[in-house]
Design a protein around this motif. Structure first.
Motif, PDB file in Angstrom:
ATOM      1  N   THR A  10       0.717  -1.373  -0.076  1.00 20.84           N
ATOM      2  CA  THR A  10      -0.024  -0.123   0.043  1.00 20.84           C
ATOM      3  C   THR A  10       0.760   1.421  -0.205  1.00 20.84           C
ATOM      4  O   THR A  10       0.595   2.349  -0.776  1.00 20.84           O
ATOM      5  N   ALA A  11       2.045   1.122   0.817  1.00 21.77           N
ATOM      6  CA  ALA A  11       2.843   2.272   1.000  1.00 21.77           C
ATOM      7  C   ALA A  11       3.599   2.550  -0.540  1.00 21.77           C
ATOM      8  O   ALA A  11       3.932   3.867  -0.889  1.00 21.77           O
ATOM      9  N   TRP A  12       4.067   1.544  -1.230  1.00 23.01           N
ATOM     10  CA  TRP A  12       4.696   1.662  -2.659  1.00 23.01           C
ATOM     11  C   TRP A  12       4.112   1.713  -3.660  1.00 23.01           C
ATOM     12  O   TRP A  12       4.743   2.224  -4.868  1.00 23.01           O
ATOM     13  N   SER A  13       2.736   1.282  -3.740  1.00 24.54           N
ATOM     14  CA  SER A  13       2.192   1.339  -4.996  1.00 24.54           C
ATOM     15  C   SER A  13       1.859   2.592  -5.673  1.00 24.54           C
ATOM     16  O   SER A  13       1.907   2.633  -6.817  1.00 24.54           O
ATOM     17  N   PRO A  14       1.661   3.731  -4.650  1.00 24.48           N
ATOM     18  CA  PRO A  14       1.235   4.947  -5.265  1.00 24.48           C
ATOM     19  C   PRO A  14       2.625   5.445  -6.063  1.00 24.48           C
ATOM     20  O   PRO A  14       2.568   5.931  -7.040  1.00 24.48           O
ATOM     21  N   TYR A  15       3.776   5.317  -5.460  1.00 23.61           N
ATOM     22  CA  TYR A  15       5.034   5.708  -6.067  1.00 23.61           C
ATOM     23  C   TYR A  15       5.013   4.855  -7.433  1.00 23.61           C
ATOM     24  O   TYR A  15       5.795   5.608  -8.175  1.00 23.61           O
ATOM     25  N   ALA A  16       5.111   3.722  -7.386  1.00 25.07           N
ATOM     26  CA  ALA A  16       5.105   2.654  -8.480  1.00 25.07           C
ATOM     27  C   ALA A  16       4.255   3.307  -9.721  1.00 25.07           C
ATOM     28  O   ALA A  16       4.758   3.152 -10.867  1.00 25.07           O
ATOM     29  N   ILE A  17       3.127   3.639  -9.410  1.00 21.83           N
ATOM     30  CA  ILE A  17       2.066   3.854 -10.334  1.00 21.83           C
ATOM     31  C   ILE A  17       2.682   5.341 -11.046  1.00 21.83           C
ATOM     32  O   ILE A  17       2.490   5.389 -12.137  1.00 21.83           O
ATOM     33  N   VAL A  18       3.010   6.202 -10.030  1.00 21.43           N
ATOM     34  CA  VAL A  18       3.302   7.447 -10.879  1.00 21.43           C
ATOM     35  C   VAL A  18       4.657   7.550 -11.345  1.00 21.43           C
ATOM     36  O   VAL A  18       4.718   7.897 -12.491  1.00 21.43           O
ATOM     37  N   ALA A  19       5.507   6.671 -10.912  1.00 24.93           N
ATOM     38  CA  ALA A  19       6.828   6.188 -11.693  1.00 24.93           C
ATOM     39  C   ALA A  19       6.501   5.918 -13.100  1.00 24.93           C
ATOM     40  O   ALA A  19       7.305   6.047 -14.032  1.00 24.93           O
ATOM     41  N   MET A  20       5.649   4.888 -13.212  1.00 26.86           N
ATOM     42  CA  MET A  20       5.595   4.271 -14.590  1.00 26.86           C
ATOM     43  C   MET A  20       4.816   5.294 -15.434  1.00 26.86           C
ATOM     44  O   MET A  20       5.191   5.273 -16.763  1.00 26.86           O
ATOM     45  N   TRP A  21       4.033   5.948 -14.972  1.00 26.47           N
ATOM     46  CA  TRP A  21       3.240   7.068 -15.687  1.00 26.47           C
ATOM     47  C   TRP A  21       4.259   7.906 -16.197  1.00 26.47           C
ATOM     48  O   TRP A  21       4.482   8.315 -17.368  1.00 26.47           O
ATOM     49  N   ALA A  22       5.414   8.325 -15.439  1.00 28.34           N
ATOM     50  CA  ALA A  22       6.357   9.219 -16.010  1.00 28.34           C
ATOM     51  C   ALA A  22       7.541   8.670 -16.991  1.00 28.34           C
ATOM     52  O   ALA A  22       7.973   9.286 -17.896  1.00 28.34           O
ATOM     53  N   TRP A  35       3.600  13.204  -2.555  1.00 30.35           N
ATOM     54  CA  TRP A  35       2.848  12.509  -1.918  1.00 30.35           C
ATOM     55  C   TRP A  35       3.110  10.921  -1.903  1.00 30.35           C
ATOM     56  O   TRP A  35       2.972  10.401  -0.895  1.00 30.35           O
ATOM     57  N   ALA A  36       3.272  10.597  -3.295  1.00 28.40           N
ATOM     58  CA  ALA A  36       3.687   9.267  -3.438  1.00 28.40           C
ATOM     59  C   ALA A  36       4.930   8.932  -2.526  1.00 28.40           C
ATOM     60  O   ALA A  36       5.205   7.964  -2.043  1.00 28.40           O
ATOM     61  N   ALA A  37       6.115   9.862  -2.556  1.00 28.00           N
ATOM     62  CA  ALA A  37       7.363   9.649  -1.897  1.00 28.00           C
ATOM     63  C   ALA A  37       6.907   9.531  -0.275  1.00 28.00           C
ATOM     64  O   ALA A  37       7.617   8.733   0.548  1.00 28.00           O
ATOM     65  N   ILE A  38       6.083  10.355   0.130  1.00 26.61           N
ATOM     66  CA  ILE A  38       5.649  10.587   1.580  1.00 26.61           C
ATOM     67  C   ILE A  38       5.144   9.055   1.887  1.00 26.61           C
ATOM     68  O   ILE A  38       5.249   8.232   2.972  1.00 26.61           O
ATOM     69  N   PHE A  39       4.177   8.403   0.901  1.00 22.83           N
ATOM     70  CA  PHE A  39       3.613   7.165   1.309  1.00 22.83           C
ATOM     71  C   PHE A  39       4.699   6.058   1.263  1.00 22.83           C
ATOM     72  O   PHE A  39       4.750   5.236   2.137  1.00 22.83           O
ATOM     73  N   ALA A  40       5.599   6.246   0.498  1.00 15.83           N
ATOM     74  CA  ALA A  40       6.594   5.142   0.157  1.00 15.83           C
ATOM     75  C   ALA A  40       7.511   5.211   1.647  1.00 15.83           C
ATOM     76  O   ALA A  40       7.841   4.069   2.088  1.00 15.83           O
ATOM     77  N   LYS A  41       7.946   6.313   2.201  1.00 12.58           N
ATOM     78  CA  LYS A  41       8.731   6.434   3.334  1.00 12.58           C
ATOM     79  C   LYS A  41       8.035   5.970   4.622  1.00 12.58           C
ATOM     80  O   LYS A  41       8.584   5.562   5.431  1.00 12.58           O
ATOM     81  N   SER A  42       6.608   5.733   4.417  1.00  8.22           N
ATOM     82  CA  SER A  42       5.800   5.159   5.575  1.00  8.22           C
ATOM     83  C   SER A  42       5.789   3.699   5.684  1.00  8.22           C
ATOM     84  O   SER A  42       5.527   3.266   6.832  1.00  8.22           O
TER      85      SER A  42
END
Length: 403
Positions: free
Chosen positions: A249-261, A276-283
């Motif tokens: 749950t923490a890393w999925s937002p960052y993975a989605i945004v990164a693949m988008w870019a 915000w994706a980086a914040i979730f990842a560090k949690s």
């Protein structure tokens, strides 16, 4: 070339209020992660002689989470509060390397842990043979696997660079648009470090849940000890699932945004989305200590015992009465008779409870509560006379026939 700090200037691309909020959240995460993972490692060190092979992955996860906390948060927090990256390009590359190394190590570690749980529950004949040597080799393999992808950008396969929001560094997600090597790196990273681990974790726990559900329909007494799913195995599965869900749950937002870019137009991705994706990842550094220290009984008991010992040593207070450690309640009977860990096998079959403050007290008082422990009995009819006998008094062959 000049001073690196003068030639590498990164200004934040989000508002100052957002940076202050990000810095505050990072500070909170950093303190909680240091405390949680530090306490978890301390407890593991204190009980190192009784750690089971599968629990090595819990310790390894705490090490990788603590490594991420120590290497990233001290650099990200001042940069967020000052609205710009405060360090030079070399530190930026090191920051990105540590983020990828420890992040992939944690994800790979959870993948291996889920596979071990599957092996022990679904294939007990092989899972019961899982040894310390196997654990050591897998832990080393986890670090090597993560190290390959972390060293790639430093050797020309992919690139490290600033995050789109400007106050941190990571993989350069815009590089695939101008470099085939960077594109191949991103594809391999996405497939081998996200798709494959998520698939393995999902399939492992799906098969585990199916096996557990099927075992509930069977009569446990008719099963061999190797095929029984103990309460300890069920507990470690639940805890592992909780940690995996939290991590993904923490890393999925960052993975989605990164693949988008990486595979789309990086300019279309909102900068605040990366922040915000980086914040979730560090949690992700918080979930492992919270789950295991709060919900795993043997870790929690060891922590309580060590805290009580430290308090009595520092303030000269008398330690808690040994009688508090005596397992006189029925719901704690199994935990006291034998401490079970992730392999489901008893650690101690002796007459004492390893988690009680005074083992002698348990030995002396066992007679006081033995009568409260329910026993299986059966009735024998001899003529017109009934007699009731405990199953434990039968011979092994008769017990097998009776059960």
């Amino acid at each position: 070339m000049g001073n690196a700090s003068e030639t590498f200037l990164l200004i934040s691309k989000i508002s100052k209020d957002s940076d202050i909020l990000m810095g505050t959240i990072y500070t909170l995460f950093g303190v909680l992660s240091m405390l949680g993972n530090g306490i978890l490692l301390f407890v593991a060190y204190r009980k190192k002689s009784s750690l089971k092979p599968a629990e090595f992955f819990v310790v390894n996860l705490a090490i990788s989470d603590l490594g991420m906390t120590i290497s990233l948060f001290p650099l990200a927090i001042p940069s967020a509060f000052t609205h710009m990256w405060q360090f030079n390009k070399t530190v930026c590359m090191g920051y990105a390397f540590c983020g990828v190394l420890f992040g992939l190590c944690s994800l790979t570690n959870l993948t291996v842990l889920s596979s071990v749980c599957w092996l022990k529950v679904c294939c007990p004949n092989y899972g019961n043979k899982f040894s310390y040597c196997h654990a050591y080799m897998l832990v080393a393999g986890v670090w090597c696997y993560a190290g390959i992808f972390a060293l790639g950008p430093l050797s020309g396969w992919g690139e490290y660079g600033p995050e789109p929001y400007g106050t941190a560094c990571c993989i350069n997600w815009e590089a695939p648009g101008r470099s085939s090597a960077a594109m191949s790196y991103i594809i391999c990273l996405f497939f081998f470090c996200y798709i494959v681990p998520c698939t393995v974790i999902l399939l492992s726990y799906t098969f585990i849940l199916m096996t557990v559900r099927g075992s509930r329909q069977a009569v446990q007494q008719h099963m061999s000890p190797q095929n029984k799913i103990t309460n300890a195995q069920t507990l470690i599965i639940k805890l592992s699932v909780a940690v995996c869900i939290g991590f993904l749950t923490a890393w999925s937002p960052y993975a989605i945004v990164a693949m988008w870019a990486a595979f789309g137009d990086a300019l279309d991705v909102p900068v605040i989305a990366f922040a915000w994706a980086a914040i979730f990842a560090k949690s992700s550094t918080l979930y492992n200590p919270i789950v295991y220290l709060v919900f795993k009984p043997n870790f929690r008991r060891s922590l309580y015992r060590d805290v009580d010992l430290c308090r009595s040593t520092l303030c000269g207070c008398k330690p808690s009465s040994p009688s508090k450690g005596i397992c006189s309640q029925l719901n704690h009977k199994e935990e006291c008779n034998s401490t079970r860990f992730s392999n489901g096998l008893p650690e101690n079959h002796g007459a004492t409870c390893r988690h009680c403050a005074c083992p002698e007290a348990v030995t002396g008082t066992r007679e006081n509560f033995t009568e409260h422990i329910p026993q299986q009995t059966f009735r024998i009819l001899k003529g017109s006379i009934h007699s009731e006998v405990a199953v434990s008094q039968l011979s092994i062959d008769l017990q097998s026939d009776f059960l």
